[in-house]
Design an enzyme around this catalytic site. Structure first.
Site, PDB file in Angstrom:
ATOM      1  N   HIS A  45      30.695  -2.479 -14.970  1.00  0.00           N
ATOM      2  CA  HIS A  45      30.154  -1.916 -13.738  1.00  0.00           C
ATOM      3  C   HIS A  45      31.220  -1.940 -12.640  1.00  0.00           C
ATOM      4  O   HIS A  45      32.348  -2.395 -12.830  1.00  0.00           O
ATOM      5  CB  HIS A  45      28.931  -2.719 -13.291  1.00  0.00           C
ATOM      6  CG  HIS A  45      29.232  -4.165 -13.040  1.00  0.00           C
ATOM      7  ND1 HIS A  45      29.369  -5.077 -14.065  1.00  0.00           N
ATOM      8  CD2 HIS A  45      29.449  -4.865 -11.902  1.00  0.00           C
ATOM      9  CE1 HIS A  45      29.641  -6.271 -13.566  1.00  0.00           C
ATOM     10  NE2 HIS A  45      29.704  -6.163 -12.253  1.00  0.00           N
ATOM     11  N   ARG A  49      38.730   0.577 -11.594  1.00  0.00           N
ATOM     12  CA  ARG A  49      39.573  -0.275 -12.426  1.00  0.00           C
ATOM     13  C   ARG A  49      41.010   0.228 -12.316  1.00  0.00           C
ATOM     14  O   ARG A  49      41.252   1.425 -12.146  1.00  0.00           O
ATOM     15  CB  ARG A  49      39.152  -0.220 -13.910  1.00  0.00           C
ATOM     16  CG  ARG A  49      37.791  -0.790 -14.222  1.00  0.00           C
ATOM     17  CD  ARG A  49      37.720  -2.296 -14.010  1.00  0.00           C
ATOM     18  NE  ARG A  49      36.470  -2.824 -14.551  1.00  0.00           N
ATOM     19  CZ  ARG A  49      35.281  -2.762 -13.953  1.00  0.00           C
ATOM     20  NH1 ARG A  49      35.188  -2.157 -12.776  1.00  0.00           N
ATOM     21  NH2 ARG A  49      34.211  -3.287 -14.509  1.00  0.00           N
ATOM     22  N   LYS A 265      40.501  -4.620  -2.542  1.00  0.00           N
ATOM     23  CA  LYS A 265      40.088  -5.496  -3.644  1.00  0.00           C
ATOM     24  C   LYS A 265      41.291  -6.270  -4.175  1.00  0.00           C
ATOM     25  O   LYS A 265      42.263  -5.670  -4.641  1.00  0.00           O
ATOM     26  CB  LYS A 265      39.453  -4.674  -4.773  1.00  0.00           C
ATOM     27  CG  LYS A 265      38.995  -5.538  -5.947  1.00  0.00           C
ATOM     28  CD  LYS A 265      38.048  -4.790  -6.876  1.00  0.00           C
ATOM     29  CE  LYS A 265      38.730  -3.712  -7.668  1.00  0.00           C
ATOM     30  NZ  LYS A 265      37.803  -3.081  -8.642  1.00  0.00           N
ATOM     31  N   HIS A 269      42.676 -13.319 -11.796  1.00  0.00           N
ATOM     32  CA  HIS A 269      42.393 -12.890 -13.169  1.00  0.00           C
ATOM     33  C   HIS A 269      41.918 -14.084 -14.008  1.00  0.00           C
ATOM     34  O   HIS A 269      42.371 -14.303 -15.133  1.00  0.00           O
ATOM     35  CB  HIS A 269      43.657 -12.275 -13.767  1.00  0.00           C
ATOM     36  CG  HIS A 269      43.447 -11.464 -15.010  1.00  0.00           C
ATOM     37  ND1 HIS A 269      42.765 -10.276 -15.028  1.00  0.00           N
ATOM     38  CD2 HIS A 269      43.845 -11.680 -16.292  1.00  0.00           C
ATOM     39  CE1 HIS A 269      42.757  -9.788 -16.258  1.00  0.00           C
ATOM     40  NE2 HIS A 269      43.395 -10.631 -17.036  1.00  0.00           N
ATOM     41  N   LYS A 345      40.764   0.310 -19.232  1.00  0.00           N
ATOM     42  CA  LYS A 345      41.712   1.430 -19.162  1.00  0.00           C
ATOM     43  C   LYS A 345      42.012   2.030 -20.529  1.00  0.00           C
ATOM     44  O   LYS A 345      42.359   3.199 -20.643  1.00  0.00           O
ATOM     45  CB  LYS A 345      43.011   0.955 -18.496  1.00  0.00           C
ATOM     46  CG  LYS A 345      43.820  -0.028 -19.321  1.00  0.00           C
ATOM     47  CD  LYS A 345      45.074  -0.516 -18.625  1.00  0.00           C
ATOM     48  CE  LYS A 345      44.792  -1.571 -17.607  1.00  0.00           C
ATOM     49  NZ  LYS A 345      44.269  -2.837 -18.198  1.00  0.00           N
TER      50      LYS A 345
END
Length: 381
Positions: A45, A49, A265, A269, A345
């Site tokens: 969602h 990206r 943003k 990670h 991706k």
């Protein structure tokens, strides 16, 4: 009872891409999703990206990304939606494997890029600050994918090709055999092959199939930081970026102000380990604290307090490579898992490969890195 050619379980980006590929090839395909669509409880969602061909020393992903870019363009044409926006991606680092490996890899593949010193970086991006001895590599081909539009485009185009999508229908059991049984909360189906792209729920579904993989589910804090000067970090001025060893050896990534006006943003990670069914119980205050310090150091023109905090989940494999393979005991049960926070991706190529496995075709790529057998010493196979 009619038998499907393939049932795909999990309608995130990997499952939706796979189902789309199958239906496009004329296969009778059912795509199942446990939650009503759209939802924000998994990993696919959100609005954007990062997409890139820069992959450090992991050249096999760069090769896959060279195919992924034109496949995203195909989906744009088929769906009539704009999915990709080019911004470039700035790799930031000091002697780490990512920045060290990116330059020769991009050069070998003829991918446009620039290596910048500190002064050159500051001329392009005066709104960020990093040590003067860092290396800065700009992957000119990179940008952002409109994630929610990409997911919807796959699902709508899948249906247009004749596929069936049923959401709000949780899979309870997979019954192996020459034809596979799939029992859900409301139906019982049969199929020649099943593809399991269930994201974080792989940790719960796969053990029922006598397969326990060393997967770890993390809750990621998706953080948005407010610009002090409006438009300073817009997509026309600021690229996506990635620093491999940014905070305690964890990576940090970010993208320009595109999703929310005036908000950028930037995320760690990594995050706390969670059960996917109770992820909201996790304490991620340490993530917020570390990121506030990171923003204060490197992004002086952003407010050092997150304006919005959202969440998603990563399903991490120990080596962060994907799992794309047949079940060790049943060749008609196909598994796509462990996308480790970098699978979105590459979804067009992942869908192609899982489709090839489901149809018992030879995969288009060397699958050695993605085989389950690599975990034979720390998994129950």
């Amino acid at each position: 009872m009619a038998i499907y050619d393939v049932i795909v379980v999990g309608a995130g980006i990997e499952g939706s891409s796979t189902a789309y590929q199958l239906a496009k090839q004329g296969k009778r395909t059912l795509l199942l999703e446990q939650f009503p669509l759209p939802h924000s409880r998994g990993s696919s969602h959100g609005q954007t990206r990062i997409t890139r061909k820069a992959y450090g020393e992991l050249e096999y992903y760069t090769v896959m990304m060279k195919e992924a870019f034109p496949l995203w363009e195909t989906l744009e044409r088929e769906s009539g939606r704009k999915i990709f926006r080019k911004t470039g991606m700035l790799a930031v680092g000091s002697g780490d494997a990512f920045t060290r490996g990116t330059v020769p890899c991009l050069h070998r593949h003829g991918i446009p890029h620039r290596v910048l010193d500190y002064q050159q970086m500051k001329q392009l991006y005066p709104m960020i600050e990093y040590p003067r001895d860092y290396t800065f590599v700009l992957d000119d081909s990179a940008g952002i994918l409109m994630a929610d539009k990409a997911l919807l485009s796959y699902q709508e185009t899948f249906r247009r090709f004749g596929g069936e999508l049923r959401d709000g229908e949780k899979v309870l059991d997979i019954i192996p055999g020459d034809t596979v049984g799939v029992r859900t909360s409301s139906h019982h189906y049969r199929t020649h092959s099943v593809v399991l792209t269930v994201g974080a729920w792989a940790t719960k579904l796969l053990p029922k199939l006598q397969l326990t993989l060393p997967l770890k589910v993390l809750r990621i804090s998706v953080l948005y930081w407010r610009e002090k000067v409006a438009g300073r970090y817009g997509a026309d001025k600021f690229p996506t970026f990635y620093e491999m060893k940014a905070v305690d050896d964890y990576a940090v990534f970010g993208s320009p102000s595109e999703e929310y006006p005036g908000l950028v943003k930037i995320c760690l990670h990594w995050g706390p380990e969670v059960d996917p069914d109770s992820r909201d119980k996790a304490d991620d205050s340490w993530v917020i604290d570390k990121m506030k310090r990171y923003i204060a150091r490197h992004f002086p023109e952003l407010e050092a307090e997150p304006a919005i905090a959202e969440t998603c989940m990563y399903t991490m494999s120990p080596d962060t490579d994907f799992i794309l393979d047949r079940h060790p005991s049943w060749r008609n049960i196909i598994i796509g898992a462990g996308f480790s926070g970098h699978g979105f991706k590459i979804a067009p190529v992942v869908g192609k490969l899982l489709t090839e496995l489901a149809l018992n075709k030879s995969p288009s790529y060397d699958m050695t890195k993605f085989r389950i057998q690599r975990f034979q010493h720390n998994a129950k196979l």
